[in-house]
Scaffold this active site. Structure first.
Site, PDB file in Angstrom:
ATOM      1  N   ASN A 152      20.948  -5.722 -14.256  1.00  0.00           N
ATOM      2  CA  ASN A 152      21.573  -6.636 -15.215  1.00  0.00           C
ATOM      3  C   ASN A 152      22.202  -5.917 -16.404  1.00  0.00           C
ATOM      4  O   ASN A 152      22.984  -5.007 -16.242  1.00  0.00           O
ATOM      5  CB  ASN A 152      20.554  -7.689 -15.656  1.00  0.00           C
ATOM      6  CG  ASN A 152      20.039  -8.497 -14.479  1.00  0.00           C
ATOM      7  OD1 ASN A 152      20.763  -8.706 -13.519  1.00  0.00           O
ATOM      8  ND2 ASN A 152      18.809  -8.926 -14.542  1.00  0.00           N
ATOM      9  N   GLY A 172       9.500   2.124   1.330  1.00  0.00           N
ATOM     10  CA  GLY A 172       9.160   2.827   2.560  1.00  0.00           C
ATOM     11  C   GLY A 172      10.274   3.741   3.039  1.00  0.00           C
ATOM     12  O   GLY A 172      11.432   3.607   2.651  1.00  0.00           O
ATOM     13  N   VAL A 177       0.875  -1.171   0.000  1.00  0.00           N
ATOM     14  CA  VAL A 177       0.000   0.000   0.000  1.00  0.00           C
ATOM     15  C   VAL A 177       0.909   1.216   0.000  1.00  0.00           C
ATOM     16  O   VAL A 177       1.740   1.376   0.903  1.00  0.00           O
ATOM     17  CB  VAL A 177      -0.934   0.016   1.222  1.00  0.00           C
ATOM     18  CG1 VAL A 177      -1.780   1.288   1.220  1.00  0.00           C
ATOM     19  CG2 VAL A 177      -1.838  -1.206   1.216  1.00  0.00           C
TER      20      VAL A 177
END
Length: 564
Positions: A450, A501, A307
């Site tokens: 990569n 976060g 979320v």
């Protein structure tokens, strides 16, 4: 008389030596004068000294040093060094250091780090995790060998400022390695096939069991017709050592920006716009995770993996980040009160946000623990979700890539109400450049990992801009302390940046870099305004595209007939 004769001969020899020495000094003076004249030293000295007389700089010799430094040869690469370092959660990853010869001095200019080569799902078995760790170690070992040997030799003496040339060489090198890796995989498959055939032939030679074969009762249950579900596409194989390509390309971009004494985001903007400096740069909106809903999180809601909150487009980054921190803190308080569990945000590994990866073989999605929905039913779930919560602005990876028709239905139904993005379905930027087999959506979440190169990011974002699709730059699994991702997002002018976060040092460093860029652009008067969110009615857009395509075909047909 003999003594006098020897003395006279000695004096004559000394005179000859002195004359020869005078000729040598004169010759050296002529050579020196020609040397300086051929390099325009007298002319340059006259120019700078005449100008300085009127300018009267405070630092006399500093002014001379700056003047002549602009006339020096461009820096060239002298050495590349690949190293194994640790990422944000203590796993091994890759770092590349670049040293250059700058004004006859060899200097270490900068280094870059890149995230790990692959992601492990949160519900992976211990065996799969151990196998991934071994593969990661081997991939980094190979990448370091590429850098310290082949790439080091290839780029020694070349200018790091020529990003396109460097990326071209990197691409050619990787193509050869990928071809060799493909041949190795095919040989392993062939060998495995031969072993299976040998085992099958041995089993067929065994005597058949006596007695009548019992009817398969389970077969009757499978006779019920179900809507066929397309099988999941096999995961894209990762070429061992491919991290060396992306990390080296990023290192060259950082080196060029450092040598040009400009921030990396401006250097990236110049690369994308063919050296045309944009007057203003708008900062991407941060997508900040306030709640992770993975396997280790409290609750049983399997539909949502993350979320996130997105600040308003008109709010400065500083205030937007402060709001995200406040919301995150309140969410954690509520969670700790209701579940009696310690509050945490995104402390574990990043998990796949594709709900299909937890779906059973029947191809249904586990929305809540024990509750399954078909792909068509999932479209109704999302439509109902947006109807109940209109503040939801984005859906990321709502469906499997294989559910193509449902992607189209979902986009046509909700495209005018929110953004629908694909993330896990487009991991490889280089593959996106080869084919555009991506779901029908509002835009893509790009990850720099990569064999992706800086030139690839410039091209794919230009392509998305031309198609009026939104590009987002996201943090890959295994984040590092290298905050270049933020500069890339600003320079490429992506609409959003997905940083996770506001916790852990390697993430907070990226948020701090975003704040620093906002302050720097504001001081220089180059901070542009963000565009307002504009959702698209894709049904109308597809009709317009079809009309344009038909009109183009009609005009082409008429032209061909006229020519005939």
């Amino acid at each position: 008389m003999e003594y006098c004769g020897n003395r006279a001969a000695g004096e004559q020899q000394q005179q000859q030596q002195q004359q020869q020495r005078r000729f040598t000094i004169t010759d050296l003076k002529h050579q020196a004068a020609e040397y300086y004249r051929s390099n325009e030293v007298p002319q340059r000295l006259e120019e700078v000294l005449n100008a300085m007389f009127y300018q009267r700089p405070e630092d006399f010799y500093g002014h001379l040093a700056n003047y002549f430094s602009e006339l020096s040869k461009p820096p060239v690469i002298t050495r590349l060094v690949g190293k194994k370092v640790l990422d944000g959660i203590g796993r091994p990853t890759l770092e590349v250091e670049v040293s250059c010869r700058v004004r006859n001095c060899v200097k270490r200019i900068c280094s870059s780090m890149i995230s790990s080569h692959a992601e492990i799902l949160e519900n992976a078995s211990p065996e799969a995790i151990d196998a991934d760790e071994r593969e990661r170690e081997e991939s980094i070992k190979i990448a370091i060998e590429w850098i310290n040997e082949s790439l080091n030799e290839m780029f020694t003496g070349l200018q790091p400022t020529d990003q396109h040339k460097a990326d071209e060489l990197l691409g050619e090198y990787f193509a050869k390695k990928a071809e060799a890796d493909e041949e190795r995989r095919e040989a392993e498959k062939e060998k495995e096939k031969e072993n299976q055939e040998a085992e099958a032939s041995g089993a067929s030679a065994a005597p058949a069991p006596s007695g009548k074969k019992k009817p398969n009762k389970a077969a009757k249950k499978l006779s019920v017709l179900e809507k066929p579900i397309p099988p999941a596409e096999p995961a894209e194989p990762v070429v061992m050592g491919s991290m060396a390509i992306g990390c080296t390309s990023l290192a060259f971009a950082k080196t060029a920006a450092t040598l040009r004494d400009m921030p990396l985001y401006l250097h990236i903007a110049l690369l994308k716009h063919d050296q045309e400096s944009p007057k203003e740069l708008a900062l991407p909106l941060p997508m900040a995770t306030v709640l992770s809903c993975g396997k280790s999180s409290p609750g049983k809601l399997n539909l949502l993996k993350e979320v996130m909150v997105i600040p308003p487009h008109w709010l400065p980054v500083k205030q937007g980040v402060e709001r995200c921190v406040d919301i995150q803190r309140e969410v954690m308080k509520l969670l700790s009160q209701t579940t009696n569990m310690p509050s945490s945000v995104g402390e574990g590994k990043k998990t796949s946000r594709d709900a299909a990866k937890k779906a059973p073989s029947k191809g249904k999605y586990e929305v809540i623990l024990g509750t399954f929905k078909s792909p068509d039913e999932m479209v109704d779930v999302y439509v109902d979700l947006i109807r109940k919560f209109p503040s939801i602005m984005t859906l990321i990876d709502p469906l499997r890539k294989e559910d193509c028709q449902q992607w189209i239905t979902l986009r046509n139904t909700l495209g005018s109400k929110c953004y629908i993005f694909a993330e896990e379905l487009c991991k490889s930027v280089s593959k996106l450049m080869e084919n555009h087999n991506t779901p029908k959506c509002s835009g893509l979440v790009l990850k720099y990992t990569n064999e992706a190169k800086i030139s690839d990011l410039c091209k794919i974002t230009q392509l998305l801009d031309g198609r009026k699709r939104i590009s987002i730059l996201g943090s890959p699994d295994g984040e590092t302390s290298d905050d270049s991702l933020v500069d890339l997002a600003v320079g490429l002018r992506t609409r959003f940046i997905k940083l996770g976060g506001l916790s852990r040092g390697e993430r907070v460093a990226k948020y701090n870099r975003l704040l620093a860029i906002e302050e720097e652009l504001g001081k220089n008067g180059r901070l542009g305004e963000r565009e307002d969110h504009e959702f698209v009615d894709y049904t109308e857009e597809e009709e317009e595209e079809e009309e344009e395509e038909l009109e183009s075909t009609y005009i082409t047909a008429r032209t061909e007939r006229s020519a005939t």
